[in-house]
Design a protein around this motif. Structure first.
Motif, short mmCIF file in Angstrom:
data_model
loop_
_atom_site.label_atom_id
_atom_site.label_comp_id
_atom_site.label_asym_id
_atom_site.label_seq_id
_atom_site.Cartn_x
_atom_site.Cartn_y
_atom_site.Cartn_z
N TYR A 44 -3.37 3.73 -2.56
CA TYR A 44 -3.54 2.61 -3.58
C TYR A 44 -2.68 1.28 -3.15
O TYR A 44 -1.64 1.23 -2.42
CB TYR A 44 -2.64 3.10 -4.83
CG TYR A 44 -3.42 4.09 -5.72
CD1 TYR A 44 -3.98 3.76 -6.93
CD2 TYR A 44 -3.51 5.46 -5.27
CE1 TYR A 44 -4.88 4.82 -7.61
CE2 TYR A 44 -4.46 6.27 -5.96
CZ TYR A 44 -4.73 5.95 -7.39
OH TYR A 44 -5.64 6.76 -8.21
N ALA A 45 -3.60 0.15 -3.60
CA ALA A 45 -2.90 -1.12 -3.30
C ALA A 45 -2.32 -1.44 -4.69
O ALA A 45 -2.37 -1.56 -5.70
CB ALA A 45 -3.99 -2.05 -2.99
N TYR A 46 -0.98 -2.30 -4.25
CA TYR A 46 -0.21 -2.90 -5.46
C TYR A 46 0.13 -4.26 -5.30
O TYR A 46 0.41 -4.79 -4.14
CB TYR A 46 1.01 -2.26 -5.67
CG TYR A 46 0.96 -1.07 -6.13
CD1 TYR A 46 0.90 -0.53 -7.45
CD2 TYR A 46 0.77 0.16 -4.98
CE1 TYR A 46 0.75 0.77 -7.87
CE2 TYR A 46 0.74 1.34 -5.46
CZ TYR A 46 0.73 1.88 -6.69
OH TYR A 46 0.35 3.30 -7.04
N ASP A 47 0.11 -5.40 -6.25
CA ASP A 47 0.03 -6.78 -5.84
C ASP A 47 1.40 -7.14 -6.03
O ASP A 47 1.96 -8.22 -5.38
CB ASP A 47 -0.85 -7.67 -6.91
CG ASP A 47 -2.35 -7.30 -6.78
OD1 ASP A 47 -2.72 -7.05 -5.50
OD2 ASP A 47 -3.14 -7.26 -7.70
N PHE A 62 0.76 -1.11 0.05
CA PHE A 62 -0.04 -0.15 0.07
C PHE A 62 0.79 1.27 -0.03
O PHE A 62 1.74 1.37 0.89
CB PHE A 62 -0.81 -0.18 1.01
CG PHE A 62 -1.78 -1.23 1.44
CD1 PHE A 62 -2.96 -1.38 0.48
CD2 PHE A 62 -1.41 -2.32 2.07
CE1 PHE A 62 -3.78 -2.35 0.78
CE2 PHE A 62 -2.20 -3.33 2.27
CZ PHE A 62 -3.62 -3.37 1.48
N ARG A 63 0.43 2.28 -0.80
CA ARG A 63 1.29 3.35 -0.94
C ARG A 63 0.15 4.46 -0.84
O ARG A 63 -0.82 4.69 -1.58
CB ARG A 63 1.96 3.40 -2.04
CG ARG A 63 2.99 2.39 -2.28
CD ARG A 63 3.81 2.74 -3.37
NE ARG A 63 4.98 1.46 -3.63
CZ ARG A 63 5.00 0.59 -4.90
NH1 ARG A 63 3.64 1.01 -5.66
NH2 ARG A 63 5.73 -0.26 -4.98
N ARG A 80 -4.56 0.08 -7.70
CA ARG A 80 -5.83 0.59 -7.74
C ARG A 80 -5.93 1.36 -6.42
O ARG A 80 -5.52 0.83 -5.45
CB ARG A 80 -6.73 -0.74 -7.91
CG ARG A 80 -6.82 -1.59 -6.83
CD ARG A 80 -7.81 -2.76 -7.08
NE ARG A 80 -8.05 -3.82 -6.12
CZ ARG A 80 -9.09 -3.60 -5.18
NH1 ARG A 80 -9.85 -2.50 -4.78
NH2 ARG A 80 -8.84 -4.68 -4.09
N GLU A 81 -6.84 2.07 -6.43
CA GLU A 81 -7.29 3.06 -5.19
C GLU A 81 -8.18 1.96 -4.15
O GLU A 81 -8.96 1.23 -4.71
CB GLU A 81 -7.76 4.32 -5.27
CG GLU A 81 -8.25 5.15 -4.14
CD GLU A 81 -9.08 6.37 -4.34
OE1 GLU A 81 -9.06 7.16 -3.21
OE2 GLU A 81 -9.50 6.52 -5.47
N VAL A 82 -7.80 2.03 -2.92
CA VAL A 82 -8.70 1.37 -2.00
C VAL A 82 -9.20 2.27 -1.19
O VAL A 82 -8.72 3.29 -0.58
CB VAL A 82 -7.78 0.49 -1.34
CG1 VAL A 82 -7.11 -0.61 -2.16
CG2 VAL A 82 -6.46 1.01 -0.46
#
Length: 688
Positions: free
Chosen positions: A78-81, A6-7, A94-96
């Motif tokens: 934003y979440a990153y996989d 998460f960023r 994508r924004e969470v």
């Protein structure tokens, strides 16, 4: 289980002061970017509070009392996989928000922590280095340091007495997204300090040494005491963070005889404070199963208003920061590696070329260019990716200033047509900009560049809306954006690029009467960044530099030059076209421009009148602008300005509105203007 990263985005965002309690949201589109060819609307407009992306209109710039509204910074997560390995990111993210599912977990809460401070009065001077003629980053080279501000309070920035009295430190505040816009945390002395621990619980810091100037000094405060650096709240329905800054105030310390301090210069004024600030923005995500996840943090900076938000700087803060990352931090080795640019790289017309041309043409609305200059900039604006570059601009080398050429940096009539950075006479594109523009000129380009993910797009956009190139010192950020020590340099993996090298702060160690923040970041040194470390390199107070930077002779001034140039016409308009001076042509159903006025024009105190062209477009006394800064009007696109005839003034114009000046001031002549010798700064220039 969730292994997502998460960023916070933007990585750095900007709030702006205003004297109103009300605010709008900082732009999330880029100045100079044509958003819709049909309507002609350009990016850079702020956003109405409580909306996703509805642009403000003329009526939103001031409140019912005609006070300029503040601009608040909005942050998202934003979440990153996947860990990041390339730029643009190999994972768009994508924004969470609250209620979103991440893997097999559901987000219950987002707990934000923000810490704001202002270290301007306890920092090094900006306008002079240890060696005559050195400014900017050069003043810190070879283990040198500039002289300090406020030396009478001690000769060492680390002194506890200086840090306790000269640093404005509001401390940290934490807020749960579950408050859903129903709670506000003020950055003032009356509100308790708090922060979030890794589990998402909010802890109070009863003994944090909050410090404001009135705690230590008897103050002269013509705009009211500095008692707040702003507030934070949650955007209803989204869980996003909103940070609004201060109120444009400045206070000075009375001397032993009860006299207020003078404002003696544009940049470094001892015994003064202002209510700009900066600091860390962190968050913890809490899931419904009770677990939590940390978030890569961001940074917020509160700075001057932007009076022409849609006008792009030819050289923006983004351009300087991007060039630093390209050339020194291996951001995109396909562009630059092993100390060389890749001559086979294909530039993107839309992001690498058109942005420069749009920046040039838009600044005509904030300067007094002659008709030939206006036509030239309009010509550049009309260039298409299908055009032959060398046919369109046969004289590229003589038109565009080469940043690699010392001769070009001393040559005035080239693009960009503006004053240069510290120790340089004239402004140039960054070496990265120049390379990419030259690639286009050589036919090595594509029409459309790769699209950034939503988070990375925000990182870029907010920086594109800030000035670059001429950091003397600037408005939002300064030469420090070119120092790799400002950033977390090992960006691949969890962190991502453009993150401030944040100092981890242990609030459990806070003691009531002991200053918490240290000296912090120093250019070309490795100390991490604390709250207050970004704004401290700006003018003190900001009002004096804003007033000063209209037109100047170059510094150094090339031999035989007698022509004046602009400093920052995008953020600090010099000459403007007021909307109420336009006349309607009913036969053609169009608006004709009226004459130009100086953006800063007034008669209070010493006033703005002068017989000397090098001093036009500003108050002749710094103090007069300090108490009148709120009168400056805004330059926005005519399509956002309602008109008596027709619906608006049209998207083809960028006009001044909402100016509170009651006088026209000096006449605006057509550039170029020449110096008239004999001008002297008023000897008794300050509050009575």
């Amino acid at each position: 289980m969730s292994d997502s990263i998460f960023r916070v985005h933007p990585a750095i965002n900007f709030a702006r002061v205003g004297s109103s309690e009300d605010y709008y949201i900082a732009p999330e589109t880029a100045a100079g970017e044509l958003l819709d060819e049909k309507t002609g609307i350009f990016g850079g407009l702020p956003i109405k509070k409580g909306t996703e992306d509805t642009f403000i209109e003329a009526a939103d710039l001031r409140d019912a009392e005609q006070k300029p509204c503040r601009q608040a910074a909005r942050f998202r997560i934003y979440a990153y996989d996947n860990e990041q390995q390339t730029y643009p990111s190999n994972d768009a993210g994508r924004e969470v928000k609250i209620g979103d599912t991440i893997g097999d977990k559901v987000i219950k809460d987002i707990v934000w922590t923000v810490h704001l401070a202002n270290k301007k009065a306890n920092n090094y001077a900006i306008s002079s280095g240890p060696i005559k003629g050195e400014e900017g980053i050069g003043a810190y080279e070879n283990n040198n340091l500039p002289p300090i501000r406020n030396p009478k309070y001690g000769d060492d920035l680390a002194l506890a007495s200086r840090r306790q009295t000269l640093v404005i430190d509001a401390g940290p505040r934490a807020l749960s997204a579950l408050s859903n816009g129903n709670e506000t945390q003020q950055f003032n002395a009356a509100t308790a300090c708090s922060y979030s621990i890794p589990t998402g619980q909010i802890k109070a810091v009863a003994d944090y040494p909050v410090s404001f100037p009135e705690d230590h000094f008897k103050l002269f405060s013509p705009l009211g005491d500095i008692t707040s650096l702003g507030e934070m709240t949650i955007e209803a329905g989204t869980g996003r963070l909103i940070v609004a800054g201060g109120y444009g105030k400045a206070s000075g310390i009375y001397d032993n005889e009860g006299n207020p301090p003078k404002l003696k210069g544009a940049i470094d004024n001892d015994d003064w404070f202002d209510d700009t600030a900066d600091g860390s923005v962190n968050a913890v995500i809490v899931f419904t199963d009770g677990s939590s996840s940390d978030v890569v943090g961001g940074w917020v900076v509160t700075t001057d208003p932007s009076y022409a938000p849609q006008t792009r700087n030819v050289n923006s803060t983004w351009d300087d920061m991007y060039a630093t990352w390209i050339e020194q931090l291996n951001l995109q080795p396909e562009i630059y590696s092993d100390n060389n640019y890749n001559i086979d790289y294909e530039a993107g017309f839309d992001i690498d070329v058109l942005t420069i041309f749009h920046g040039a043409f838009l600044q005509r609305w904030n300067t007094n260019l002659p008709s030939t200059g206006v036509k030239g900039h309009e010509y550049l604006k009309a260039i298409q990716p299908t055009d032959n570059p060398q046919a369109k601009i046969p004289n590229f080398k003589s038109l565009i200033r080469d940043p690699n050429s010392e001769t070009d940096l001393d040559t005035g009539v080239k693009m960009p047509l503006s004053l240069g950075d510290a120790t340089k006479s004239f402004l140039a594109l960054t070496t990265t900009q120049y390379f990419l523009l030259n690639q286009w000129y050589e036919g090595k380009f594509v029409a459309n560049a790769p699209v950034l993910g939503g988070g990375e797009r925000l990182d870029k956009v907010v920086m594109e809306n800030c000035l670059g190139g001429r950091y003397s010192p600037g408005i939002e950020l300064t030469f420090i954006v070119r120092d790799i020590n400002l950033y977390k340099q090992y960006w691949q993996g969890k962190t991502g690029p453009f993150r401030v090298n944040e100092q981890s702060l242990d609030y459990t160690t806070a003691q009531k009467n002991t200053p918490f923040l240290g000296v912090g970041y120093v250019p070309l040194r490795t100390a991490p960044v604390e709250p207050g470390d970004l704004c401290k390199f700006m003018a003190l107070p900001w009002h004096t530099d804003y007033n000063s930077c209209a037109t100047h002779t170059p510094d150094p001034d090339p031999e035989n030059n007698n022509t004046l140039y602009w400093s920052w016409p995008a953020q600090r308009p010099v000459s403007v076209f007021p909307a109420d001076r336009c006349t309607y042509d009913s036969e053609r159903d169009t608006w004709n421009l009226g004459g130009q006025l100086f953006s800063v024009r007034g008669d209070e105190g010493h006033g703005t009148h002068t017989d000397y062209p090098q001093q036009t477009g500003r108050y002749q006394c710094y103090y007069d602008h300090l108490i009148n800064w709120h009168k400056v009007g805004f330059v926005i696109q005519g399509s956002q300005i309602p008109a008596e005839q027709g619906e608006n003034y049209g998207a083809d114009k960028f006009l001044e509105i909402s100016s509170l000046y009651e006088v026209d001031g000096d006449n605006v002549g057509v550039w170029p203007a020449s110096v008239i010798s004999g001008y002297k700064t008023p000897s008794d220039c300050g509050p009575k």
